[in-house]
Design a protein around this motif. Structure first.
Motif, PDB file in Angstrom:
ATOM      1  N   VAL A 123       0.775  -1.302   0.071  1.00 48.01           N
ATOM      2  CA  VAL A 123       0.041   0.127  -0.074  1.00 48.01           C
ATOM      3  C   VAL A 123       0.862   1.203   0.028  1.00 48.01           C
ATOM      4  O   VAL A 123       1.562   1.475   1.069  1.00 48.01           O
ATOM      5  N   GLU A 124       0.869   1.802  -0.829  1.00 44.84           N
ATOM      6  CA  GLU A 124       1.587   3.123  -1.192  1.00 44.84           C
ATOM      7  C   GLU A 124       0.704   4.472  -0.444  1.00 44.84           C
ATOM      8  O   GLU A 124      -0.610   4.453  -0.608  1.00 44.84           O
ATOM      9  N   SER A 125       1.344   5.174   0.099  1.00 44.53           N
ATOM     10  CA  SER A 125       0.857   6.573   0.799  1.00 44.53           C
ATOM     11  C   SER A 125       1.521   7.649   0.416  1.00 44.53           C
ATOM     12  O   SER A 125       2.827   7.625   0.062  1.00 44.53           O
ATOM     13  N   GLY A 126       1.213   9.071   0.691  1.00 47.88           N
ATOM     14  CA  GLY A 126       2.065  10.037   0.656  1.00 47.88           C
ATOM     15  C   GLY A 126       1.896  11.098  -0.515  1.00 47.88           C
ATOM     16  O   GLY A 126       2.617  12.053  -0.461  1.00 47.88           O
ATOM     17  N   GLY A 127       1.072  10.491  -1.395  1.00 46.80           N
ATOM     18  CA  GLY A 127       1.235  11.242  -2.520  1.00 46.80           C
ATOM     19  C   GLY A 127       0.120  12.379  -2.253  1.00 46.80           C
ATOM     20  O   GLY A 127      -0.388  12.595  -1.191  1.00 46.80           O
ATOM     21  N   GLY A 128       0.090  13.523  -3.099  1.00 46.47           N
ATOM     22  CA  GLY A 128      -0.809  14.610  -3.048  1.00 46.47           C
ATOM     23  C   GLY A 128      -0.275  15.766  -4.151  1.00 46.47           C
ATOM     24  O   GLY A 128       0.370  15.442  -4.995  1.00 46.47           O
ATOM     25  N   LEU A 129      -0.802  16.812  -3.820  1.00 47.53           N
ATOM     26  CA  LEU A 129      -0.507  18.151  -4.830  1.00 47.53           C
ATOM     27  C   LEU A 129       0.525  18.994  -3.975  1.00 47.53           C
ATOM     28  O   LEU A 129       0.498  19.270  -2.894  1.00 47.53           O
ATOM     29  N   VAL A 130       1.715  19.323  -4.730  1.00 45.63           N
ATOM     30  CA  VAL A 130       2.825  19.962  -4.233  1.00 45.63           C
ATOM     31  C   VAL A 130       3.107  21.057  -5.405  1.00 45.63           C
ATOM     32  O   VAL A 130       3.075  20.727  -6.347  1.00 45.63           O
ATOM     33  N   PRO A 131       3.488  22.213  -5.067  1.00 49.92           N
ATOM     34  CA  PRO A 131       3.996  23.278  -5.997  1.00 49.92           C
ATOM     35  C   PRO A 131       5.437  22.920  -6.467  1.00 49.92           C
ATOM     36  O   PRO A 131       6.159  22.235  -5.822  1.00 49.92           O
ATOM     37  N   ALA A 132       5.741  23.031  -7.659  1.00 48.15           N
ATOM     38  CA  ALA A 132       7.125  22.893  -8.264  1.00 48.15           C
ATOM     39  C   ALA A 132       8.093  23.636  -7.227  1.00 48.15           C
ATOM     40  O   ALA A 132       8.092  24.377  -6.584  1.00 48.15           O
ATOM     41  N   GLY A 133       8.975  22.764  -6.988  1.00 52.92           N
ATOM     42  CA  GLY A 133      10.395  22.987  -6.157  1.00 52.92           C
ATOM     43  C   GLY A 133       9.918  22.214  -4.660  1.00 52.92           C
ATOM     44  O   GLY A 133      10.794  22.261  -3.810  1.00 52.92           O
TER      45      GLY A 133
END
Length: 126
Positions: A5-15
């Motif tokens: 099970v993967e986790s920790g993804g999401g939306l993040v700004p460049a950099g």
């Protein structure tokens, strides 16, 4: 949910940075090489990082070298991917995988990995 099970993804700004985790449940994967793949929209799934069963050996695909770090904690049955300096082209679904046949091929051989998680979405906004 399956055994990986993967986790920790999401939306993040460049950099920005994210840390992905891949947790194994129900069985131990401590004796097997593991890897992270990613699949961007309309593209094939590609190997981006891999680690040997004890963590002594690692492989990075050129586009992530110096920005991503793969690691594992076998006591926690968990694989990690620390991603720094994220770019819009890093947007993809990220999968962890295991080489259950324990081949002696190099870590960079993508076909050696034969057991997959369901993936976690990473979106980098520009």
């Amino acid at each position: 949910q399956g055994p990986l099970v993967e986790s920790g993804g999401g939306l993040v700004p460049a950099g920005g940075s994210l840390e992905l985790s891949c947790t194994a449940s129900g069985r131990s994967f401590g004796n097997f090489a593991m890897a992270w793949f990613r699949q961007a929209p309309d593209k094939e799934r590609t190997l981006i990082a891999a680690i040997s069963w004890m963590g002594a050996g690692t492989y990075y695909e050129e586009s992530v070298k110096g920005r991503f770090t793969i690691s594992r904690d076998n006591s926690k049955n968990t694989l990690y991917l620390q991603m720094n300096d994220l770019k819009s082209e890093d947007t993809a679904i990220y999968f962890c995988a295991v080489d259950l046949t324990n081949t002696e091929w190099r870590l960079s051989v993508s076909s050696r990995y034969n057991f997959w998680g369901q993936g976690t979405q990473v979106t980098v906004s520009s």
